[in-house]
Every structure is written in C-alpha cells, then in structure tokens.
Design a protein around this motif. Sequence first.
Motif, short mmCIF file in Angstrom:
data_model
loop_
_atom_site.label_atom_id
_atom_site.label_comp_id
_atom_site.label_asym_id
_atom_site.label_seq_id
_atom_site.Cartn_x
_atom_site.Cartn_y
_atom_site.Cartn_z
N ASN A 168 3.60 15.37 -10.20
CA ASN A 168 4.34 15.90 -11.30
C ASN A 168 3.10 16.48 -12.11
O ASN A 168 3.28 17.55 -12.63
N GLN A 169 2.10 16.01 -12.19
CA GLN A 169 0.91 16.31 -13.09
C GLN A 169 0.26 17.78 -12.48
O GLN A 169 -0.03 18.71 -13.24
N LEU A 170 0.24 17.85 -11.17
CA LEU A 170 -0.32 18.97 -10.40
C LEU A 170 0.66 20.14 -10.71
O LEU A 170 0.34 21.28 -10.92
N GLN A 171 2.06 19.96 -10.76
CA GLN A 171 3.08 21.03 -10.72
C GLN A 171 2.72 21.51 -12.23
O GLN A 171 2.70 22.91 -12.45
N HIS A 172 2.49 20.53 -13.15
CA HIS A 172 2.35 21.24 -14.89
C HIS A 172 0.88 22.00 -14.69
O HIS A 172 0.93 23.05 -15.28
N ALA A 228 0.71 -1.25 -0.03
CA ALA A 228 0.25 -0.11 -0.02
C ALA A 228 0.93 1.24 -0.02
O ALA A 228 0.53 2.16 -0.80
N LEU A 229 2.03 1.09 0.76
CA LEU A 229 2.77 2.42 1.05
C LEU A 229 3.55 2.72 -0.48
O LEU A 229 3.76 3.54 -0.78
N SER A 230 4.28 1.64 -0.81
CA SER A 230 4.81 1.50 -2.26
C SER A 230 3.97 2.03 -3.24
O SER A 230 4.47 2.98 -4.13
N ARG A 231 2.99 1.48 -3.16
CA ARG A 231 1.87 1.82 -4.37
C ARG A 231 1.63 3.55 -4.31
O ARG A 231 1.53 4.14 -5.30
N PHE A 232 1.33 3.86 -3.13
CA PHE A 232 0.97 5.23 -2.70
C PHE A 232 2.14 6.03 -3.27
O PHE A 232 1.83 7.09 -3.99
N ARG A 233 3.16 5.69 -2.81
CA ARG A 233 4.43 6.50 -3.27
C ARG A 233 4.66 6.70 -4.75
O ARG A 233 4.73 7.96 -5.32
N SER A 234 4.35 5.74 -5.50
CA SER A 234 4.59 5.81 -6.63
C SER A 234 3.63 6.53 -7.56
O SER A 234 3.76 7.32 -8.50
N GLU A 235 2.26 6.16 -7.17
CA GLU A 235 0.94 6.78 -7.74
C GLU A 235 1.27 8.50 -7.43
O GLU A 235 0.78 9.21 -8.06
N ALA A 236 1.33 8.52 -6.05
CA ALA A 236 1.19 10.02 -5.80
C ALA A 236 2.53 10.86 -6.28
O ALA A 236 2.00 12.21 -6.77
N SER A 237 3.54 10.48 -6.56
CA SER A 237 4.52 10.93 -7.42
C SER A 237 3.96 11.64 -8.83
O SER A 237 4.22 12.76 -9.25
#
Lengths: 328, 125
Positions: free
Chosen positions: B43-47, B30-39
């Motif tokens: 990135n999209q949010l910054q754009h 759950a934590l690994s998946r979250f880290r990958s998805e949230a990243s």
Amino acid sequence: MTLTRNIHVLVVDDVILMCDFLYGVVNKVAGCRAIKALDGKAAAEYLGNERIDLLITDIEMKAPSGLELAQRVRSGMFSQTPYDIPIIIFSGNAYREVIEQSIAFDVNDFLVKPITSAGLTAKIQYHLQHKKVLKPMSHYAQLVADVDYAKAIELPTEDRAFSVAIVRELPEPKADDVDQREAASKAKEKKEKKEFLVWPEHATTGYFQLDRRMRNFAFNVSCFHNVFVENCKPVAIESERKRACEAADYLFHISKNIKQKDNRRDFWLLFQQRLDKLQPHVKELNSINIKHHSQVLVLLKRLAYWWMQTCSRPLIQINEVTHETADE
Amino acid sequence: MNKPASLVVLDLAILIDMYGDDSADTICPALSRFRSEASKYINQLQHAVVQQDHAEIARLTHSLKSMAGLIGACQLMEWSQLVEQAAKQRDQTMLANHLPELTTIWAALQTELASSLLLYGSADA
C-alpha cells in the motif's frame, strides 16, 4: 561448547518480520537472551542503557544506520556496552563502501541476506567463542572524528555507482537497425525459455574466467534439468548429472585460483559465501537418487534459488572499470 | 537475472530452510505475519509510485525483498530486487516496465499463501 552465561544479544532490523525472525533464532541459542529494536534510535538507547554482549544489525535503516551503530560501539560511545563486543552486520545489498567501513571498524562478520537460522546460529556461537583482536578504542574514535573519512564513508546515493557486485552489467551492444534488435530480442527470449539457469547477457563478475565457468555451470545444470524433466533415459540423466557436478568443481577450482592471486577482498568475501552455499547442493546433486523424482525437483529448485541469489546482487554502473586478471 | 514470472510464486522449502523448522507452528505464523506486513508495504509502495518518490520506492522494495526472501516468495523477491535497483538509478523505463507486474505477482502470492495456510491447518487461511 555450551554458553553458560546469560548473554544479551541486541537484534536490530526495521522490518518487523525480519526482526522477529532474528529474535527467534537468537533466543534458541543456548545462553542467549535476545532484545529487539526496530530502528537505530531504539537500538542506540539499549546500547547506552544496558550492557549488550553481541550486536546483530541490519545496515539500511533510518539514521542511525547499522553501520553508524557499529562505529559508535567501537568508539566507546555507549556507557553500558563495551567497545569490544562482537558485531555482526547484514544487508540485502553489499556495497563496496559499506564493506570497507565494516572492515575499518573491525566488524566481526558481514552477512548477506538471505540468512538461514542454522547459518546465523553458527555465526553467533562462533563469535561468542572467538575473540577478535581489536585496535584501541581511540583508533576508532579518531576514524569517526576524521571529517575526510566521514565524507568517504557516505552510503551510496542514487548518483553514485553500485560499486560492489557479484554481477555487473556491461553496455548493451548497439544494433544497427530495428530488425537486428528485434531478432536479437527474439533469440534471447527463446534462449531464456529453453534454459533452466540463465547467465544474464552482458553480465560479468569482473573476471572473464569466472564468467566462463559460471556460464558453463548454468549450461550443464540446465542440460541436467532438461533431460530430467523430459524423462529421458537414466543413462542420459546420469551423464548430464556428472557434467553438472564437474562444471561445479571447475567453478570452485577456478574461483580458488583467482582468489589466491587477487586482492578484491570485498568481492571474494561475498562470492565465497555464495560458493559455500553451493557446496552442499553440489554434494547432493552428486549423490541423489534420480528415481526420487520429488527430491530431485526440490534440489533443482534450490539450485535455481542459489543461482537467482548469486546473479541478482546490485549491479555496477556501466561506466565502471572492470577488474580483470589473467591467470589462465 | 531471472524474470520474476519464470520463478515459483512461493517455495516453502526455502521458508523451512530459513527457519530450520517445518512445523505448522512455525510456518503458519510466518506466512500470516508476512501477508499482513507485506500488504502494508505494498500500500505504501503504491502511494510512493503515485508521488514518484524514488527514495521511498527503493526503501520499500528493499524491505519487501528481505521479507519475500525469508519466506520463499521468489517472484516477489526478484521483482523487488529489479524495482529497487531501477528506483535507485531513477530508471523510469525500467520502473514503467516492472511496476505494473506487481498486481499479478501479489495476487498470485496471496492465492498461494491462502492455500499453504489451509494446507497447514491455519484458521488464518
């Protein structure tokens, strides 16, 4: 009661992590087999091509949204899926319009995130075992076809008011001069630093009695937190614990009273969910051994999380008319 | 509403409560998946912020809020809630106040995620 049939449950969420979570929860329910869809379009294909027995969907997705899926199901637009299957929809935001539409289309349950595994499991089991009485399919088809209705059910846009809220904000008071504003700001900061749970200034549930109980609850839980973390004498901690529990009881009591006399169904649907989540925490607060420091800290964290969730629903715009009742 | 910085960065008790399971087999993926998805979302949010695309900012923060709530990332969840509302109301002042906080919140969360994964013996730490 054990579910023996192979029940096909379609879970829909455009956030992969959330979709996987739902998928995992459903597959652990006896008799259920989960199918996942990451958007409304994929979900519509499943509903049209496979017999789905239960739909669990998020609302806010690219078209078709979860609500549109529910409308299409109830209107009998999917050849393989019956119109009367249980539908559970959920969202991180609870807009009045969306709740009204959910009721109009006889959605079985409306859940507000966060949703726990245990909570969702219980809901699935309940809705698979309790059939909801529905209107004829033609009734829902008519609702969809009705252009006026279609206009009325548009999802809120940026220009529209956030119309349902556990908490809404009132206009900021106008300070006479900059000094006053600065002084108020410093006082506010000081207060926030001191208090464990903070009732946002100028916020209201729409019921002044409820606001008062919420503030009272926040104050008393904060007092308990303070004496506990400051390692005060046990008698002081016990005293504050008792007050915090009493404040919670008052909150439950006043909520029940107002709810019986008021018809803001959408508000109470949401607020009752929050109260239901608070009940076990209060029960634990009432019985926890204060010598078990780490357990108390975990409980305080849970209370803080509950508070944050309860006080962070979408806020209504300032120009909304507040609904107030006078029952005291 | 609480200020994001006043909340815990990552509360695993919430994750355990949400998933109904405290085993490493549940927590680590759950934590690994979250880290990958949230990243990806960040990135999209910054754009979207650069483009001043309010609808996209609201959509992305709405999703981030769900994900953060699921794993107990309290600061990120609260921040997402604030920014989602600000974006929906096109409140530039609010956005200008809160958007810069993301860097600090995300950095703190990444540190907590790494230490939690290490604690639970994940090779993904």
